[in-house]
Design an enzyme around this catalytic site. Structure first.
Site, PDB file in Angstrom:
ATOM      1  N   GLU A 132      82.819 -87.898  29.630  1.00  0.00           N
ATOM      2  CA  GLU A 132      83.548 -86.507  29.167  1.00  0.00           C
ATOM      3  C   GLU A 132      83.849 -85.413  30.362  1.00  0.00           C
ATOM      4  OE1 GLU A 132      82.149 -85.663  24.723  1.00  0.00           O
ATOM      5  OE2 GLU A 132      80.843 -85.111  26.179  1.00  0.00           O
ATOM      6  N   CYS A 179      84.920 -79.255  35.214  1.00  0.00           N
ATOM      7  CA  CYS A 179      83.737 -79.770  35.084  1.00  0.00           C
ATOM      8  C   CYS A 179      83.860 -81.299  35.020  1.00  0.00           C
ATOM      9  CB  CYS A 179      82.958 -79.364  34.148  1.00  0.00           C
ATOM     10  SG  CYS A 179      81.155 -79.789  33.967  1.00  0.00           S
ATOM     11  N   CYS A 236      73.109 -90.793  32.636  1.00  0.00           N
ATOM     12  CA  CYS A 236      72.319 -90.455  33.962  1.00  0.00           C
ATOM     13  C   CYS A 236      70.883 -91.253  33.848  1.00  0.00           C
ATOM     14  CB  CYS A 236      72.443 -89.034  33.888  1.00  0.00           C
ATOM     15  SG  CYS A 236      71.513 -88.047  35.429  1.00  0.00           S
ATOM     16  N   CYS A 266      66.187 -85.709  32.707  1.00  0.00           N
ATOM     17  CA  CYS A 266      65.757 -84.376  32.622  1.00  0.00           C
ATOM     18  C   CYS A 266      65.487 -84.324  30.906  1.00  0.00           C
ATOM     19  CB  CYS A 266      66.724 -83.307  32.967  1.00  0.00           C
ATOM     20  SG  CYS A 266      67.050 -83.659  34.808  1.00  0.00           S
ATOM     21  N   CYS A 316      68.386 -82.416  28.790  1.00  0.00           N
ATOM     22  CA  CYS A 316      69.632 -82.697  28.939  1.00  0.00           C
ATOM     23  C   CYS A 316      70.096 -83.685  28.122  1.00  0.00           C
ATOM     24  CB  CYS A 316      69.830 -82.900  30.596  1.00  0.00           C
ATOM     25  SG  CYS A 316      71.617 -83.406  30.929  1.00  0.00           S
ATOM     26  N   CYS A 375      76.636 -76.778  29.387  1.00  0.00           N
ATOM     27  CA  CYS A 375      75.966 -77.645  30.368  1.00  0.00           C
ATOM     28  C   CYS A 375      75.057 -78.440  29.557  1.00  0.00           C
ATOM     29  CB  CYS A 375      75.193 -76.390  31.046  1.00  0.00           C
ATOM     30  SG  CYS A 375      76.075 -75.339  32.189  1.00  0.00           S
TER      31      CYS A 375
HETATM   32  N1  SAH Z   1      72.950 -84.005  37.813  1.00  0.00           N
HETATM   33  C1  SAH Z   1      73.518 -83.056  38.038  1.00  0.00           C
HETATM   34  C2  SAH Z   1      74.702 -82.729  37.625  1.00  0.00           C
HETATM   35  C3  SAH Z   1      74.618 -82.185  36.069  1.00  0.00           C
HETATM   36  S1  SAH Z   1      74.972 -80.523  35.926  1.00  0.00           S
HETATM   37  C4  SAH Z   1      72.525 -81.575  38.243  1.00  0.00           C
HETATM   38  O1  SAH Z   1      71.429 -81.883  37.628  1.00  0.00           O
HETATM   39  O2  SAH Z   1      72.649 -80.621  38.633  1.00  0.00           O
HETATM   40  C5  SAH Z   1      74.567 -79.907  34.574  1.00  0.00           C
HETATM   41  C6  SAH Z   1      74.043 -78.787  34.691  1.00  0.00           C
HETATM   42  O3  SAH Z   1      73.610 -78.112  33.501  1.00  0.00           O
HETATM   43  C7  SAH Z   1      72.613 -78.689  35.383  1.00  0.00           C
HETATM   44  O4  SAH Z   1      72.267 -77.458  36.003  1.00  0.00           O
HETATM   45  C8  SAH Z   1      71.607 -78.903  34.333  1.00  0.00           C
HETATM   46  O5  SAH Z   1      70.361 -78.804  34.622  1.00  0.00           O
HETATM   47  C9  SAH Z   1      72.269 -77.912  33.349  1.00  0.00           C
HETATM   48  N2  SAH Z   1      71.871 -78.220  32.034  1.00  0.00           N
HETATM   49  C10 SAH Z   1      71.212 -79.639  31.628  1.00  0.00           C
HETATM   50  N3  SAH Z   1      70.834 -79.839  30.450  1.00  0.00           N
HETATM   51  C11 SAH Z   1      71.183 -78.307  29.906  1.00  0.00           C
HETATM   52  C12 SAH Z   1      70.882 -77.606  28.572  1.00  0.00           C
HETATM   53  N4  SAH Z   1      70.384 -78.232  27.447  1.00  0.00           N
HETATM   54  N5  SAH Z   1      70.967 -76.391  28.548  1.00  0.00           N
HETATM   55  C13 SAH Z   1      71.588 -75.706  29.594  1.00  0.00           C
HETATM   56  N6  SAH Z   1      71.681 -76.338  31.043  1.00  0.00           N
HETATM   57  C14 SAH Z   1      71.545 -77.568  30.943  1.00  0.00           C
END
Ligand code: SAH
Length: 373
Positions: free
Chosen positions: A93, A106, A113, A117, A120, A349
């Site tokens: 996406e 974006c 991935c 985390c 996420c 995000c």
């Molecule tokens: N792997 C990279 C790129 C992904 S960016 C990274 O970790 O930076 C996606 C962004 O959204 C990251 O800052 C991630 O930590 C944040 N993110 C992931 N899950 C989220 C959630 N449930 N709510 C808010 N932000 C989130």
């Protein structure tokens, strides 16, 4: 630089490689095709100054890496999420956010991935594979092509396609995947965006969960792109739990590599912090974050947690987020509370998630994937 075993797509080829392919054609053909694709950002089929037979030949030799499966819009049409199918059926996406004078794209760097985390959605689905250069580049080209005529029809002058094409474009590697775990393809894409599309390094942001070898490589590149780091916790005990890559690259080592990056690139680093109710949103968490951010002169972005299927926690209440930001400020650290875009279409995000396409219907429209049901 394509996915293992895959035939190259148009986006995979450098200008020189396309030039070799057009060997025997008049020299200006290469300019016409290249400028049409990357400057005018039009689809190959619309480059009518190039003979149709040549366009067809190129299209057959270098078929698109991505097929658009679905488009969803939110925020009164200013946020658009595209779901793309890769040739092997994996789905990725990308999200377009339009603002008055700029737009932010974006994009994804991997299908799935491996960073896991906990909060996420992409991390929850696991890792499928790295995207190729073409698959990254075509997300941008495809999104801009989709944005054009649609905008003109839907919204008239205020946000029209002319403006969309002329409007400043920001590209953020904040979609699915960990960009620094797919370094070569990501960096080749950055160079394409910069060198061929004319997008300045300060309009390109690489976001990482903290993959130190990748940060070191970035620091050694000539182009000073923006670096965003998804921190979410400033003590190892909590960070090990919610961003497990921290066990490999702990906070102290990460800080050292960020300081080096800042010294080398003279760019402000941003730290991303999802505000998770009762998990990382206390005044004490703020004090820890401030102690981490201050020596790096980093800017903090606070993102209210977006709901994901596999994570039970709630976002911090608005008042708590304000208090957290105030606490940071009292420690001399600047923070911005990020406005959430696209939550209603799971485009915000951490909400991007798309499994393999289960089947493709005869009419070419994608069946719903497991994750969408
Ligand atoms: N792997 C990279 C790129 C992904 S960016 C990274 O970790 O930076 C996606 C962004 O959204 C990251 O800052 C991630 O930590 C944040 N993110 C992931 N899950 C989220 C959630 N449930 N709510 C808010 N932000 C989130």
């Amino acid at each position: 630089m394509t996915a293992p075993g895959a035939d190259p797509s148009l986006g995979d080829l450098s200008r020189a490689e396309l030039g070799e392919l057009l060997d025997g054609e008049p020299a200006y053909r290469l300019d016409q095709v290249w400028d049409g694709l990357y400057r005018q950002r039009r689809p190959l089929s619309e480059l009518t100054n190039v003979p149709k037979s040549l366009r067809q030949a190129i299209g057959e030799l270098l078929p698109p890496a991505l097929t658009l499966v679905r488009t969803q819009s939110a925020d009164r049409g200013t946020t658009t999420k595209h779901l793309w199918s890769l040739r092997d059926g994996h789905l990725v996406e990308s999200v377009l956010m339009r603002y008055r004078n700029r737009m932010t794209l974006c994009i994804s760097s991997q299908a799935g991935c491996a960073m896991a985390c906990s909060f996420c959605a992409t991390g929850q689905m696991g890792f499928d594979r790295n995207l190729s250069l073409g698959e990254i580049v075509e997300q941008v080209l495809g999104t801009l092509q989709e944005a054009g005529p649609d905008d003109r029809a839907a919204r008239g002058r205020a946000i029209n396609s002319g403006a969309a094409r002329g409007r400043a474009i920001n590209i953020v590697f904040m979609g699915m995947g960990e960009p620094l775990a797919n370094y070569d393809a990501v960096w080749a894409a950055v160079e394409r965006f910069h060198g061929d599309m004319g997008i300045g390094a300060r309009h390109i942001t690489v976001s990482t969960v903290g993959v130190i070898p990748g940060i070191e490589r970035l620091a050694a590149e000539a182009l000073p792109v923006n670096l965003a780091v998804s921190l979410h916790a400033a003590n190892d005990r909590l960070r090990n739990r919610i961003a497990p890559i921290n066990r490999t690259y702990p906070l102290r080592d990460l800080a050292r590599s960020l300081a080096d990056y800042r010294r080398a690139k003279r760019r402000r680093i941003s730290l991303e912090w999802a505000m998770i109710g009762g998990v990382n949103d206390s005044d004490r968490d703020a004090a820890e974050l401030a102690a981490y951010a201050r020596p790096l002169a980093a800017h903090v972005n606070l993102i209210p947690l977006n709901p994901t299927p596999g994570y039970g926690h709630q976002p911090s209440p608005a008042g708590r987020i304000e208090q957290f930001a105030a606490e940071l400020s009292s420690h001399g650290v600047n923070a911005t509370v990020r406005q959430n875009r696209g939550t209603s279409i799971d485009a915000a995000c951490g909400q991007l998630r798309a499994d393999k396409l289960v089947s493709v219907r005869k009419d070419g429209r994608g069946a719903r994937s497991r994750a969408e049901r």
